[in-house]
Design a protein around this motif. Structure first.
Motif, mmCIF file in Angstrom:
data_model
loop_
_atom_site.group_PDB
_atom_site.id
_atom_site.type_symbol
_atom_site.label_atom_id
_atom_site.label_comp_id
_atom_site.label_asym_id
_atom_site.label_seq_id
_atom_site.Cartn_x
_atom_site.Cartn_y
_atom_site.Cartn_z
ATOM 1 N N GLU A 113 9.908 12.446 -9.454
ATOM 2 C CA GLU A 113 9.208 12.693 -8.188
ATOM 3 C C GLU A 113 7.909 11.886 -8.121
ATOM 4 O O GLU A 113 7.598 11.260 -7.101
ATOM 5 N N ALA A 114 7.162 11.878 -9.211
ATOM 6 C CA ALA A 114 5.903 11.126 -9.250
ATOM 7 C C ALA A 114 6.174 9.626 -9.117
ATOM 8 O O ALA A 114 5.447 8.926 -8.401
ATOM 9 N N LYS A 115 7.210 9.124 -9.780
ATOM 10 C CA LYS A 115 7.533 7.702 -9.693
ATOM 11 C C LYS A 115 7.950 7.318 -8.273
ATOM 12 O O LYS A 115 7.621 6.222 -7.811
ATOM 13 N N LYS A 116 8.641 8.213 -7.592
ATOM 14 C CA LYS A 116 9.068 7.929 -6.227
ATOM 15 C C LYS A 116 7.843 7.801 -5.305
ATOM 16 O O LYS A 116 7.733 6.851 -4.524
ATOM 17 N N ILE A 117 6.916 8.736 -5.425
ATOM 18 C CA ILE A 117 5.705 8.706 -4.596
ATOM 19 C C ILE A 117 4.856 7.482 -4.931
ATOM 20 O O ILE A 117 4.418 6.734 -4.044
ATOM 21 N N MET A 118 4.632 7.265 -6.215
ATOM 22 C CA MET A 118 3.782 6.149 -6.635
ATOM 23 C C MET A 118 4.445 4.802 -6.329
ATOM 24 O O MET A 118 3.758 3.818 -6.072
ATOM 25 N N GLY A 119 5.762 4.757 -6.339
ATOM 26 C CA GLY A 119 6.472 3.529 -6.009
ATOM 27 C C GLY A 119 6.236 3.100 -4.570
ATOM 28 O O GLY A 119 6.065 1.913 -4.281
ATOM 29 N N ARG A 120 6.224 4.069 -3.665
ATOM 30 C CA ARG A 120 5.957 3.748 -2.260
ATOM 31 C C ARG A 120 4.524 3.256 -2.084
ATOM 32 O O ARG A 120 4.265 2.304 -1.345
ATOM 33 N N LEU A 121 3.598 3.906 -2.751
ATOM 34 C CA LEU A 121 2.198 3.484 -2.663
ATOM 35 C C LEU A 121 1.998 2.114 -3.312
ATOM 36 O O LEU A 121 1.212 1.296 -2.829
ATOM 37 N N HIS A 122 2.716 1.869 -4.403
ATOM 38 C CA HIS A 122 2.609 0.603 -5.127
ATOM 39 C C HIS A 122 2.933 -0.571 -4.217
ATOM 40 O O HIS A 122 2.225 -1.586 -4.207
ATOM 41 N N GLY A 123 3.992 -0.445 -3.434
ATOM 42 C CA GLY A 123 4.366 -1.514 -2.508
ATOM 43 C C GLY A 123 3.267 -1.800 -1.491
ATOM 44 O O GLY A 123 2.980 -2.961 -1.175
ATOM 45 N N ALA A 124 2.644 -0.751 -0.999
ATOM 46 C CA ALA A 124 1.558 -0.924 -0.030
ATOM 47 C C ALA A 124 0.355 -1.607 -0.675
ATOM 48 O O ALA A 124 -0.276 -2.480 -0.056
ATOM 49 N N PHE A 125 0.035 -1.244 -1.912
ATOM 50 C CA PHE A 125 -1.104 -1.858 -2.582
ATOM 51 C C PHE A 125 -0.821 -3.314 -2.975
ATOM 52 O O PHE A 125 -1.740 -4.126 -3.025
ATOM 53 N N ILE A 126 0.429 -3.652 -3.235
ATOM 54 C CA ILE A 126 0.775 -5.050 -3.505
ATOM 55 C C ILE A 126 0.510 -5.891 -2.262
ATOM 56 O O ILE A 126 -0.058 -6.987 -2.344
ATOM 57 N N GLU A 127 0.898 -5.370 -1.090
ATOM 58 C CA GLU A 127 0.632 -6.086 0.158
ATOM 59 C C GLU A 127 -0.858 -6.247 0.389
ATOM 60 O O GLU A 127 -1.339 -7.312 0.763
ATOM 61 N N ALA A 128 -1.610 -5.176 0.180
ATOM 62 C CA ALA A 128 -3.058 -5.229 0.390
ATOM 63 C C ALA A 128 -3.718 -6.194 -0.597
ATOM 64 O O ALA A 128 -4.636 -6.932 -0.235
ATOM 65 N N ALA A 129 -3.260 -6.202 -1.839
ATOM 66 C CA ALA A 129 -3.832 -7.096 -2.847
ATOM 67 C C ALA A 129 -3.550 -8.554 -2.506
ATOM 68 O O ALA A 129 -4.357 -9.430 -2.816
ATOM 69 N N GLY A 130 -2.434 -8.818 -1.871
ATOM 70 C CA GLY A 130 -2.110 -10.184 -1.461
ATOM 71 C C GLY A 130 -3.073 -10.715 -0.418
ATOM 72 O O GLY A 130 -3.249 -11.935 -0.282
#
Length: 158
Positions: free
Chosen positions: A101-118
């Motif tokens: 469950e934690a990996k699923k939530i953090m995975g969605r946030l991770h994608g958003a932060f990758i875009e922002a970091a770009g």
């Protein structure tokens, strides 16, 4: 987490800017959750405790990095605390449900932060660090990284 992974994270942290720092913290979190799953499969209680502590410390760092002057920080705080509690359940349930469950939530946030970091064009956080050049030489099956010592003035000055 094995030493080669720690070295990779250390190298990445020495070269990153603010946006990339958060992405690296997420990657560290995922490395610890992989260790949790491996410890559960092997039934290694000590390795499980170590991995859970590592994942929770990473979430603590992400919580500490929040800027509460923005409304989204409150939502991220709630998600991080929820993930931290889900990870803690693993110790007494001995099941990977909370980790998944934690990996699923953090995975969605991770994608958003990758875009922002770009989109982050700020300078690296660390100055006077050793430059890393990848791709100068190639091994048979790996990409070698070279560290060039051109500046003897790097590091901390006292």
């Amino acid at each position: 987490m094995d030493n080669s992974l720690k070295k990779d994270f250390t190298r990445r942290l020495s070269q990153c800017n603010q946006g990339e720092m958060i992405v690296i913290m997420y990657d560290i979190f995922f490395a610890y959750t992989n260790d949790i799953e491996l410890a559960l499969e092997n039934g290694d209680r000590q390795a499980l405790k170590t991995a859970v502590r590592g994942a929770q410390r990473t979430l603590d760092e992400l919580i500490g990095a929040l800027n509460f002057s923005y409304d989204i920080a409150k939502n991220l705080h709630a998600l991080y605390v929820f993930c931290k509690n889900e990870i803690a359940k693993v110790l007494y349930q001995m099941r990977a449900d909370g980790v998944n469950e934690a990996k699923k939530i953090m995975g969605r946030l991770h994608g958003a932060f990758i875009e922002a970091a770009g989109q982050d064009r700020s300078s690296p956080l660390m100055r006077n660090t050793q430059q890393v050049y990848a791709g100068i030489t190639y091994g048979r099956a790996v990409l070698n990284e070279s560290y060039l010592e051109l500046d003897n003035q790097r590091g901390f000055f006292v």
